[in-house]
Design an enzyme around this catalytic site. Structure first.
Site, short mmCIF file in Angstrom:
data_model
loop_
_atom_site.label_atom_id
_atom_site.label_comp_id
_atom_site.label_asym_id
_atom_site.label_seq_id
_atom_site.Cartn_x
_atom_site.Cartn_y
_atom_site.Cartn_z
N GLY A 138 0.82 -1.21 0.00
CA GLY A 138 0.00 0.00 0.00
C GLY A 138 0.85 1.26 0.00
O GLY A 138 0.32 2.36 -0.05
N THR A 210 -1.40 -3.29 3.11
CA THR A 210 -1.80 -4.61 2.61
C THR A 210 -1.29 -5.73 3.52
O THR A 210 -0.34 -5.55 4.29
CB THR A 210 -1.20 -4.85 1.22
N GLY A 221 -1.38 -4.45 15.06
CA GLY A 221 -2.62 -3.67 15.03
C GLY A 221 -3.07 -3.31 16.44
O GLY A 221 -2.58 -3.87 17.43
N GLU A 268 10.98 -7.25 4.37
CA GLU A 268 10.94 -5.97 3.65
C GLU A 268 11.31 -6.10 2.18
O GLU A 268 12.02 -5.24 1.62
CB GLU A 268 11.84 -4.93 4.37
N LEU A 271 13.80 -10.77 0.57
CA LEU A 271 13.90 -12.22 0.38
C LEU A 271 12.87 -12.74 -0.62
O LEU A 271 12.62 -13.94 -0.68
CB LEU A 271 13.71 -12.95 1.73
N ARG A 413 -0.84 15.16 9.69
CA ARG A 413 0.57 15.42 9.38
C ARG A 413 0.74 16.26 8.11
O ARG A 413 1.59 17.14 8.05
CB ARG A 413 1.29 14.08 9.22
N TYR A 474 5.07 4.46 22.20
CA TYR A 474 4.93 5.10 20.89
C TYR A 474 5.04 6.60 21.08
O TYR A 474 4.18 7.22 21.73
CB TYR A 474 3.56 4.70 20.34
#
Ligand code: FAD
Length: 556
Positions: A138, A210, A221, A268, A271, A413, A474
């Site tokens: 995405g 995605t 999540g 990422e 691979l 943002r 966070y």
């Protein structure tokens, strides 16, 4: 037209949804006080797309013909808009660079395969041509994991998984679903919900990320306390490598050596291309509630979250904001009417009389799911813990509001960028025993960085995603840079971001709990997993991809 939806080239989400402060009267004074910016001042919108300078595509005739033969003419894109959309993720640096037309290297072509066989043909063709292949989900990552290296001389192909978007089967007896990796969050849940199932995976980027991207970045999540991180939810998968396919059947557990499934999780794009994932699915819950609570201090909120984790309650969400994030959330409220308008001031009066310092109060959300009896049981356990830690229940209303608004908040943002402020996040995880020091030292590191830059900055934090041994912290930060030159703004951003990331490793925390490594966090990878660890990882990447053809700019 490929039929694949993309986000805006210049910012988060889709055209037509924007952030406004006009319905939130407390926000402008809050922002003025904290970072000295006037939200009512005229902003600078992003430039027109036509004003960007997009380098010409290097796709040559031979490779173009092979790719077109593999996926069809309509599914090989070389137009500038498509290429720019596939150049960056949605991190702050990405947004500043794209607005500044800083496009030293963009993919030369975008291919949209329809199935795994086409993915195989594309991977083999690009590797045979010694090109670079970057899988694209995405485009929502905020770790710099999609961007081609600036000095990449080889042809760069972005492989967009957007047409692989179907739930292929549901094994109802096992609670498993086989799903194509390019499906976006809402599409995945619509397909599952219509059959009575859910994955329960809801990152804040849910609408624009995605399944394959979640797996490739080890996403988490908001309901991870119940459903697990994507690394728990993912049970099996298929991954296309040059010349071969890894096929991992869905298994509840296995002892067959070092886990190949775990090697793909967080890979990422280095691979290979994840084409299918077997995920745990659960029956849709009868009830779903988010309840808001308020704690007198951050320490009390943290201790309560820990106690909940150790208790017999098993909520879906455990989240508590520090005092700064609480104040920010309150400033984002729309004016209430009638009784609700009076309830807030009355409550705050009562709390002050009880000795609370309202500037230190910390807002918390706890999520519950299940049948009526289960909810009653869970809430009574949590209620006792909240009271024991000096907290009070605010109720379902604010919780429901948070739940509805969470997917709209990211639009802020871009609005901040328009008016000249940089805002971004850094997140981590650490054992419970380290969290208080980690928090205090990281807030100090950010504050010192603002002072070094001579800017008014704001940093806030929440705890979310609790585990047996620790939790995720966070951090969100914002400041008005002292320059309007993009390169200088990015330098200033890095002064703050680096201070925060360094504080993570100095305080025994990980460099990222759920955003991955990318290019942004790669500098600290060795601190995170030791030099021997990075050697093992480098060996694995070399063995699979000796020519560094697979997304070579990211991870290691
Ligand atoms: P992309 O950004 O397209 O790609 C990310 C990486 O994965 C790239 O290296 C890419 O090559 C690789 N990749 C993608 N698809 C595949 C595939 N099929 N096979 C192999 N490699 C692949 N993350 C969370 O975990 N939780 C959150 O709550 C959360 N909230 C966010 C909120 C905002 C506003 C933003 C901007 C980001 C947020 N993120 C969050 C980060 C981001 O959404 C995640 O990293 C997400 O998992 C990325 O998925 P994507 O499909 O967009 O992947």
């Amino acid at each position: 037209m490929t039929g694949v939806q993309h986000q805006k080239w210049w910012g988060w989400g889709v055209e037509g949804i924007t952030f406004t402060h006009e319905d939130k009267p407390k926000l402008a004074p809050f922002v003025m006080e904290k970072v000295g910016i006037d939200l009512n001042a005229p902003g600078t919108p992003p430039p027109a797309f036509e004003d960007l300078k997009v380098p010409a595509s290097l796709l040559d005739g031979d490779l173009a013909s092979v790719l077109r033969a593999a996926v069809g003419d309509a599914y090989v894109g070389t137009d500038d808009m498509d290429r720019v959309v596939h150049t960056y993720g949605k991190g702050l640096v990405d947004l500043v660079r794209v607005r500044a037309s800083d496009l030293p290297r963009v993919p030369d072509a975008i291919v949209y395969p329809a199935d795994e066989d086409q993915v195989r043909q594309v991977v083999d063709a690009v590797v045979a041509a010694d090109g670079v292949l970057i899988p694209f989900g995405g485009g929502s990552n905020i770790s710099g994991s999609l961007t081609p290296p600036v000095d990449e001389k080889r042809v760069v192909v972005s492989l967009d998984l957007g047409r692989l978007n179907r739930v292929l089967e549901v094994d109802e007896a096992a609670g498993l679903a086989r799903v194509q990796a390019g499906v976006l969050g809402p599409d995945l849940e619509d397909q599952l919900n219509s059959r009575g199932w859910t994955t329960g995976h809801q990152p804040d980027s849910f609408r624009h990320s995605t399944l394959g991207g979640w797996v490739a970045t080890r996403s988490s999540g908001m309901q991870s306390d119940k459903y697990g991180d994507i690394s728990d939810i993912t049970r099996g998968m298929r991954v296309v490598l040059p010349g071969k396919v890894i096929a991992l059947r869905p298994l509840p557990s296995t002892s067959s050596g070092p886990s190949v499934r775990e090697m793909i999780l967080g890979s990422e794009g280095r691979l290979g291309v994840i084409t299918e994932v077997w995920v745990n699915v659960h029956r849709l819950p009868k009830n779903r509630e988010i309840v808001a609570y308020l704690f007198p201090t951050w320490a009390a909120g943290l201790a309560a979250m820990h106690a909940i984790t150790e208790s017999d309650a098993s909520p879906t969400v455990t989240r508590v904001s520090d005092a700064n994030e609480t104040a920010f959330s309150l400033s984002m409220q729309k004016p209430s009417k009638g009784l609700a308008a009076k309830a807030g001031p009355i409550l705050f009066n009562v709390l002050e009389r009880r000795g609370w310092d309202l500037n230190a109060a910390c807002l918390s959300y706890i999520g519950y799911e299940g049948d009526d009896d289960h909810l009653k049981y869970e809430k009574s356990i949590v209620g006792k813990i909240v009271r024991k830690h000096g907290g009070i229940k605010l109720g379902k209303g604010p919780g429901a509001l948070y739940d509805q608004k969470k997917f709209d908040t990211p639009y802020i943002r871009d609005f901040l960028l328009d008016i000249g402020a940089l805002g971004d996040v850094s997140e981590t995880a650490a054992p419970w025993s380290k969290l208080m020091d980690l928090y205090a030292n990281t807030v100090r590191a950010a504050t010192d960085a603002f002072a070094e830059l001579g800017v008014m900055g704001f940093v806030m934090c929440h705890l979310s995603h609790s585990y047996h041994s620790g939790a995720c912290l966070y951090f969100t930060f914002a400041f008005p840079p002292s320059s309007d030159v993009a390169a200088e703004q990015i330098e200033q951003y890095w002064v703050v971001k680096r201070a925060i990331q360094q504080s993570f490793v100095d305080n025994d925390a990980t460099i990222s709990h759920h955003h991955g490594v990318g290019t942004d966090h790669a500098h600290w990878l060795e601190d995170d997993i030791s030099s021997a660890g990075t050697e093992v990882m480098a060996g694995l990447l070399r063995a699979v991809d000796p020519g560094r053809n697979l997304n070579p700019g990211t991870l290691l």
